[in-house]
Scaffold this motif. Structure first.
Motif, PDB file in Angstrom:
ATOM      1  N   ILE A  29       0.856  -1.188   0.000  1.00  0.00           N
ATOM      2  CA  ILE A  29       0.000   0.000   0.000  1.00  0.00           C
ATOM      3  C   ILE A  29       0.888   1.232   0.000  1.00  0.00           C
ATOM      4  O   ILE A  29       1.818   1.338   0.813  1.00  0.00           O
ATOM      5  N   HIS A  30       0.587   2.190  -0.878  1.00  0.00           N
ATOM      6  CA  HIS A  30       1.303   3.465  -0.928  1.00  0.00           C
ATOM      7  C   HIS A  30       0.316   4.565  -0.539  1.00  0.00           C
ATOM      8  O   HIS A  30      -0.724   4.718  -1.172  1.00  0.00           O
ATOM      9  N   GLY A  31       0.652   5.315   0.506  1.00  0.00           N
ATOM     10  CA  GLY A  31      -0.210   6.399   0.953  1.00  0.00           C
ATOM     11  C   GLY A  31      -0.604   6.242   2.402  1.00  0.00           C
ATOM     12  O   GLY A  31      -0.271   5.257   3.060  1.00  0.00           O
ATOM     13  N   ASP A  42       1.008  -7.595   7.440  1.00  0.00           N
ATOM     14  CA  ASP A  42       1.989  -8.616   7.088  1.00  0.00           C
ATOM     15  C   ASP A  42       2.656  -8.277   5.759  1.00  0.00           C
ATOM     16  O   ASP A  42       3.627  -8.907   5.375  1.00  0.00           O
ATOM     17  N   GLY A  43       2.137  -7.281   5.074  1.00  0.00           N
ATOM     18  CA  GLY A  43       2.696  -6.833   3.808  1.00  0.00           C
ATOM     19  C   GLY A  43       3.514  -5.569   4.011  1.00  0.00           C
ATOM     20  O   GLY A  43       4.194  -5.399   5.022  1.00  0.00           O
ATOM     21  N   LYS A  44       3.411  -4.659   3.048  1.00  0.00           N
ATOM     22  CA  LYS A  44       4.223  -3.443   3.054  1.00  0.00           C
ATOM     23  C   LYS A  44       3.316  -2.221   2.963  1.00  0.00           C
ATOM     24  O   LYS A  44       2.433  -2.169   2.100  1.00  0.00           O
ATOM     25  N   VAL A  45       3.532  -1.257   3.869  1.00  0.00           N
ATOM     26  CA  VAL A  45       2.810   0.008   3.830  1.00  0.00           C
ATOM     27  C   VAL A  45       3.848   1.119   3.730  1.00  0.00           C
ATOM     28  O   VAL A  45       4.705   1.255   4.605  1.00  0.00           O
ATOM     29  N   ILE A  46       3.767   1.888   2.650  1.00  0.00           N
ATOM     30  CA  ILE A  46       4.655   3.030   2.466  1.00  0.00           C
ATOM     31  C   ILE A  46       3.801   4.271   2.677  1.00  0.00           C
ATOM     32  O   ILE A  46       3.044   4.686   1.803  1.00  0.00           O
ATOM     33  N   GLY A  47       3.870   4.806   3.875  1.00  0.00           N
ATOM     34  CA  GLY A  47       3.035   5.928   4.286  1.00  0.00           C
ATOM     35  C   GLY A  47       2.667   5.767   5.748  1.00  0.00           C
ATOM     36  O   GLY A  47       2.929   4.725   6.356  1.00  0.00           O
ATOM     37  N   ASN A  48       2.071   6.787   6.317  1.00  0.00           N
ATOM     38  CA  ASN A  48       1.700   6.743   7.728  1.00  0.00           C
ATOM     39  C   ASN A  48       0.511   5.809   7.955  1.00  0.00           C
ATOM     40  O   ASN A  48      -0.370   5.695   7.113  1.00  0.00           O
ATOM     41  N   VAL A  49       0.518   5.166   9.128  1.00  0.00           N
ATOM     42  CA  VAL A  49      -0.592   4.329   9.566  1.00  0.00           C
ATOM     43  C   VAL A  49      -1.189   5.015  10.785  1.00  0.00           C
ATOM     44  O   VAL A  49      -0.491   5.237  11.773  1.00  0.00           O
ATOM     45  N   ASN A  64       6.856 -10.504   8.796  1.00  0.00           N
ATOM     46  CA  ASN A  64       7.222 -10.140   7.431  1.00  0.00           C
ATOM     47  C   ASN A  64       6.700  -8.763   7.033  1.00  0.00           C
ATOM     48  O   ASN A  64       6.859  -8.350   5.894  1.00  0.00           O
ATOM     49  N   GLY A  65       6.081  -8.059   7.986  1.00  0.00           N
ATOM     50  CA  GLY A  65       5.500  -6.757   7.695  1.00  0.00           C
ATOM     51  C   GLY A  65       6.533  -5.635   7.702  1.00  0.00           C
ATOM     52  O   GLY A  65       7.551  -5.707   8.385  1.00  0.00           O
ATOM     53  N   LEU A  66       6.261  -4.595   6.914  1.00  0.00           N
ATOM     54  CA  LEU A  66       7.117  -3.416   6.835  1.00  0.00           C
ATOM     55  C   LEU A  66       6.247  -2.183   6.750  1.00  0.00           C
ATOM     56  O   LEU A  66       5.325  -2.122   5.916  1.00  0.00           O
ATOM     57  N   VAL A  67       6.525  -1.211   7.612  1.00  0.00           N
ATOM     58  CA  VAL A  67       5.882   0.099   7.531  1.00  0.00           C
ATOM     59  C   VAL A  67       6.984   1.128   7.339  1.00  0.00           C
ATOM     60  O   VAL A  67       7.891   1.226   8.165  1.00  0.00           O
ATOM     61  N   GLN A  68       6.908   1.873   6.235  1.00  0.00           N
ATOM     62  CA  GLN A  68       7.826   2.973   5.980  1.00  0.00           C
ATOM     63  C   GLN A  68       7.030   4.257   6.166  1.00  0.00           C
ATOM     64  O   GLN A  68       6.502   4.823   5.216  1.00  0.00           O
TER      65      GLN A  68
END
Length: 149
Positions: A29-31, A42-49, A64-68
């Motif tokens: 997810i981007h955003g 468990d996936g990838k989030v590029i953006g604030n949560v 395996n999760g990543l938050v950028q």
């Protein structure tokens, strides 16, 4: 001198949470992601949560999760990787193998051996404004205290 070294190291144990929303391993997810109910990544989030400030919403980052980006939540459980700041009003748990590159603002914190934090740990102090629900404001007030000493 330092006590009995034969004691075993205890882990945080399994956290009993129910997650209504999941970001799967194959999802990116981007955003900005805003959750009104508990969320597991468990996936990838590029953006604030982010979560609603008045709710009791948990955010979990799986192995395996990543938050950028930054995470804003009531409770945060990290087993994966976060590249950003964590603003938590209640409890943060850093599990074995987790990696956080950023500052962590928390009410309570639990850190297992093997967890890595490259940043500041900032406790929500008892003299913080009890009406303030925004962890970033608490972070700024605590930072001003740290830098003024």
């Amino acid at each position: 001198m330092f006590g009995n070294k034969s004691k075993s190291i205890k882990t945080l144990g399994q956290t009993i949470e129910s997650f209504q929303t999941m970001v799967g391993e194959a999802t990116e997810i981007h955003g900005r992601l805003v959750a009104s109910e508990s969320l597991r990544i468990d996936g990838k989030v590029i953006g604030n949560v982010e979560t609603s400030q008045d709710g009791i919403v948990s955010i979990a980052v799986g192995k395996n999760g990543l938050v950028q980006g930054d995470i804003y939540a009531y409770r945060v459980i990290i087993a994966g990787r976060v590249e950003g700041n964590v603003y938590c009003t209640e409890r943060v748990e850093l599990h074995n193998g987790s990696v956080v590159h950023g500052d962590v603002t928390y009410g309570q914190i639990g850190i297992e051996p093997g967890a890595r934090l490259n940043g500041l740990m900032i406790s929500r102090s008892k003299d913080s404004d009890p009406n303030s629900k925004d962890s970033s404001q608490i972070f700024k007030k605590n930072w001003e205290k740290i830098t003024s000493n």
